[in-house]
Scaffold this motif. Structure first.
Motif, mmCIF file in Angstrom:
data_model
loop_
_atom_site.group_PDB
_atom_site.id
_atom_site.type_symbol
_atom_site.label_atom_id
_atom_site.label_comp_id
_atom_site.label_asym_id
_atom_site.label_seq_id
_atom_site.Cartn_x
_atom_site.Cartn_y
_atom_site.Cartn_z
ATOM 1 N N GLY A 1 8.315 -27.789 83.399
ATOM 2 C CA GLY A 1 9.013 -28.070 82.141
ATOM 3 C C GLY A 1 8.601 -29.402 81.562
ATOM 4 O O GLY A 1 8.351 -29.522 80.352
ATOM 5 N N ASP A 2 8.500 -30.410 82.406
ATOM 6 C CA ASP A 2 8.075 -31.735 81.934
ATOM 7 C C ASP A 2 6.635 -31.698 81.429
ATOM 8 O O ASP A 2 6.288 -32.364 80.442
ATOM 9 N N THR A 3 5.789 -30.931 82.101
ATOM 10 C CA THR A 3 4.398 -30.809 81.665
ATOM 11 C C THR A 3 4.322 -30.133 80.303
ATOM 12 O O THR A 3 3.589 -30.586 79.412
ATOM 13 N N PHE A 4 5.077 -29.065 80.122
ATOM 14 C CA PHE A 4 5.114 -28.382 78.828
ATOM 15 C C PHE A 4 5.631 -29.322 77.735
ATOM 16 O O PHE A 4 5.055 -29.398 76.644
ATOM 17 N N ARG A 5 6.705 -30.050 78.031
ATOM 18 C CA ARG A 5 7.260 -30.986 77.048
ATOM 19 C C ARG A 5 6.237 -32.040 76.651
ATOM 20 O O ARG A 5 6.070 -32.356 75.470
ATOM 21 N N GLN A 6 5.521 -32.555 77.639
ATOM 22 C CA GLN A 6 4.524 -33.583 77.363
ATOM 23 C C GLN A 6 3.374 -33.022 76.522
ATOM 24 O O GLN A 6 2.889 -33.687 75.593
ATOM 25 N N MET A 7 2.953 -31.800 76.818
ATOM 26 C CA MET A 7 1.905 -31.148 76.014
ATOM 27 C C MET A 7 2.347 -31.009 74.561
ATOM 28 O O MET A 7 1.599 -31.324 73.625
ATOM 29 N N MET A 8 3.579 -30.538 74.361
ATOM 30 C CA MET A 8 4.075 -30.331 73.002
ATOM 31 C C MET A 8 4.261 -31.653 72.256
ATOM 32 O O MET A 8 4.025 -31.739 71.052
ATOM 33 N N THR A 9 4.667 -32.680 73.002
ATOM 34 C CA THR A 9 4.830 -34.009 72.392
ATOM 35 C C THR A 9 3.516 -34.510 71.816
ATOM 36 O O THR A 9 3.479 -35.205 70.798
ATOM 37 N N ALA A 10 2.408 -34.155 72.460
ATOM 38 C CA ALA A 10 1.085 -34.575 71.987
ATOM 39 C C ALA A 10 0.657 -33.823 70.731
ATOM 40 O O ALA A 10 -0.256 -34.266 70.029
ATOM 41 N N LEU A 11 1.314 -32.685 70.450
ATOM 42 C CA LEU A 11 0.860 -31.812 69.364
ATOM 43 C C LEU A 11 1.767 -31.809 68.139
ATOM 44 O O LEU A 11 1.280 -31.774 67.002
ATOM 45 N N VAL A 12 3.079 -31.795 68.361
ATOM 46 C CA VAL A 12 4.029 -31.676 67.258
ATOM 47 C C VAL A 12 5.239 -32.563 67.514
ATOM 48 O O VAL A 12 5.461 -33.047 68.624
ATOM 49 N N ARG A 13 6.050 -32.726 66.476
ATOM 50 C CA ARG A 13 7.282 -33.497 66.609
ATOM 51 C C ARG A 13 8.456 -32.540 66.796
ATOM 52 O O ARG A 13 8.564 -31.537 66.087
ATOM 53 N N PHE A 14 9.338 -32.843 67.757
ATOM 54 C CA PHE A 14 10.534 -32.026 67.989
ATOM 55 C C PHE A 14 11.585 -32.907 68.645
ATOM 56 O O PHE A 14 11.321 -34.044 69.054
ATOM 57 N N ASP A 15 12.804 -32.367 68.749
ATOM 58 C CA ASP A 15 13.907 -33.133 69.334
ATOM 59 C C ASP A 15 14.333 -32.624 70.706
ATOM 60 O O ASP A 15 14.749 -33.410 71.558
ATOM 61 N N TYR A 16 14.279 -31.315 70.909
ATOM 62 C CA TYR A 16 14.721 -30.742 72.176
ATOM 63 C C TYR A 16 13.744 -29.673 72.652
ATOM 64 O O TYR A 16 13.077 -29.018 71.854
ATOM 65 N N VAL A 17 13.766 -29.473 73.969
ATOM 66 C CA VAL A 17 13.091 -28.329 74.591
ATOM 67 C C VAL A 17 14.123 -27.618 75.467
ATOM 68 O O VAL A 17 14.904 -28.262 76.169
ATOM 69 N N VAL A 18 14.134 -26.283 75.408
ATOM 70 C CA VAL A 18 14.933 -25.516 76.355
ATOM 71 C C VAL A 18 14.146 -24.257 76.713
ATOM 72 O O VAL A 18 13.481 -23.676 75.855
ATOM 73 N N VAL A 19 14.194 -23.886 77.977
ATOM 74 C CA VAL A 19 13.478 -22.700 78.456
ATOM 75 C C VAL A 19 14.470 -21.770 79.153
ATOM 76 O O VAL A 19 15.152 -22.181 80.098
ATOM 77 N N PHE A 20 14.546 -20.534 78.663
ATOM 78 C CA PHE A 20 15.390 -19.514 79.277
ATOM 79 C C PHE A 20 14.531 -18.346 79.738
ATOM 80 O O PHE A 20 13.525 -18.013 79.102
ATOM 81 N N ALA A 21 14.963 -17.710 80.820
ATOM 82 C CA ALA A 21 14.374 -16.444 81.248
ATOM 83 C C ALA A 21 15.417 -15.358 81.016
ATOM 84 O O ALA A 21 16.587 -15.511 81.395
ATOM 85 N N TYR A 22 14.996 -14.268 80.352
ATOM 86 C CA TYR A 22 15.897 -13.163 80.013
ATOM 87 C C TYR A 22 15.481 -11.903 80.757
ATOM 88 O O TYR A 22 14.292 -11.615 80.884
ATOM 89 N N ARG A 23 16.501 -11.147 81.203
ATOM 90 C CA ARG A 23 16.255 -9.819 81.753
ATOM 91 C C ARG A 23 17.435 -8.916 81.390
ATOM 92 O O ARG A 23 18.570 -9.199 81.756
ATOM 93 N N ALA A 24 17.115 -7.849 80.649
ATOM 94 C CA ALA A 24 18.142 -6.899 80.214
ATOM 95 C C ALA A 24 19.308 -7.653 79.586
ATOM 96 O O ALA A 24 19.106 -8.584 78.818
ATOM 97 N N LYS A 25 20.541 -7.241 79.902
ATOM 98 C CA LYS A 25 21.717 -7.902 79.325
ATOM 99 C C LYS A 25 22.312 -8.947 80.256
ATOM 100 O O LYS A 25 23.418 -9.433 80.039
ATOM 101 N N GLU A 26 21.548 -9.322 81.279
ATOM 102 C CA GLU A 26 22.038 -10.313 82.227
ATOM 103 C C GLU A 26 22.142 -11.688 81.591
ATOM 104 O O GLU A 26 21.446 -12.000 80.630
ATOM 105 N N ARG A 27 23.013 -12.497 82.166
ATOM 106 C CA ARG A 27 23.101 -13.882 81.711
ATOM 107 C C ARG A 27 21.751 -14.552 81.943
ATOM 108 O O ARG A 27 21.215 -14.503 83.056
ATOM 109 N N PRO A 28 21.176 -15.153 80.913
ATOM 110 C CA PRO A 28 19.843 -15.747 81.082
ATOM 111 C C PRO A 28 19.855 -16.920 82.067
ATOM 112 O O PRO A 28 20.866 -17.608 82.213
ATOM 113 N N ILE A 29 18.727 -17.112 82.716
ATOM 114 C CA ILE A 29 18.556 -18.248 83.620
ATOM 115 C C ILE A 29 17.981 -19.410 82.834
ATOM 116 O O ILE A 29 16.973 -19.275 82.140
#
Length: 267
Positions: free
Chosen positions: A27-55
């Motif tokens: 996650g930190d690596t992805f955030r750092q990559m994106m910081t080098a490319l574009v401006r943003f305020d937050y990062v969040v990563v979810f994993a979804y499967r069917a109707k389950e509560r996302p991780i």
């Protein structure tokens, strides 16, 4: 903004020779990559499967922000989120929220009662389907004060998409056991049909028919009567008749009450 090559190369270097990374590490690596490319305020990563509560795999929120963006979201509102529905469709790519949202999303009760609490101007997601009907969504968010992503930055994100997809499939593969482990801990079946029973039965328990259920769920997601008619291949007038019947059955008179009833019965 111009690309920060030094930051970008530093992020790449963090992955060199590493067959695996922790959620926080990648996650930190992805955030750092994106910081080098574009401006943003937050990062969040979810994993979804069917109707389950996302991780929730990774985020950059502080404690108070985490309550709105993660805790409240996982409690039920995710079921009405355009990103969730796109993840369930197994689509791969980079999408703006406004590309995916139904025609009345930004005037829907879900938007007014939950989404506005986020204070976001825009959200862009990388959608990466992986194994076991799971889709990982890496979201970049900009607050209202920051404003939407400029077209040039969105183009940059589209160009980097193949790299992000490859990295996610390498470092975030094998999430199926993590979904299944939650059911083992609760002593429940691993069958997908039993993952989120309240999401499947809430309207049935309220004595709605299958057609009425389909319509009210689309209403809550932010679809107009015209959009619902097109999706279900019925006339707009028929949609409106079903909506009136639903409100009468449930003893309500507004979409506000409909959403409140839905979330109450989910819990």
């Amino acid at each position: 903004m111009s690309i920060d090559l030094e930051t970008l190369f530093t992020a790449f270097n963090a992955t060199v020779g590493k067959p695996a990374m922790t959620d926080a590490g990648f996650g930190d690596t992805f955030r750092q990559m994106m910081t080098a490319l574009v401006r943003f305020d937050y990062v969040v990563v979810f994993a979804y499967r069917a109707k389950e509560r996302p991780i929730d795999l990774y985020s950059t929120f502080d404690r108070d922000e985490n309550i709105v963006f993660v805790t409240l979201y996982q409690a039920g509102p995710y079921l009405l989120d355009p990103f969730y529905h796109t993840a369930r469709e197994r689509r791969e790519g980079v999408f703006r929220m406004r590309e995916l949202a139904p025609d009345r999303f930004f005037s829907s009760e879900y938007y007014r009662t939950y989404y506005v609490q986020t204070g976001l101007a825009e959200e862009i997601g990388f959608f990466v389907p992986i194994e076991g009907d799971i889709t990982v969504v890496l979201s970049l968010m900009r607050r209202e004060q920051t404003g939407p992503f400029p077209p040039a930055e969105f183009t940059t994100l589209k160009k980097v998409e193949p790299l992000v997809v490859s990295m996610v499939k390498h470092y975030w593969s094998g999430l199926t056991p993590r979904f299944n482990a939650r059911f083992v801990a609760r002593g429940k079946s691993r069958r997908k049909s039993e993952v989120m029973p309240r999401a499947d039965t809430v309207w049935h328990d309220l004595n709605l028919t299958g057609r009425e259920t389909a319509i009210v769920e689309l209403v809550l997601q932010g679809h107009s009567s015209e959009s619902i008619g097109l999706k279900l291949n019925i006339s707009t007038g028929t949609v409106k008749v079903h909506r009136r019947n639903v409100y009468r059955k449930l003893g309500i008179s507004s979409q506000t009450q409909l959403l409140s009833l839905y979330l109450k019965n989910l819990s």
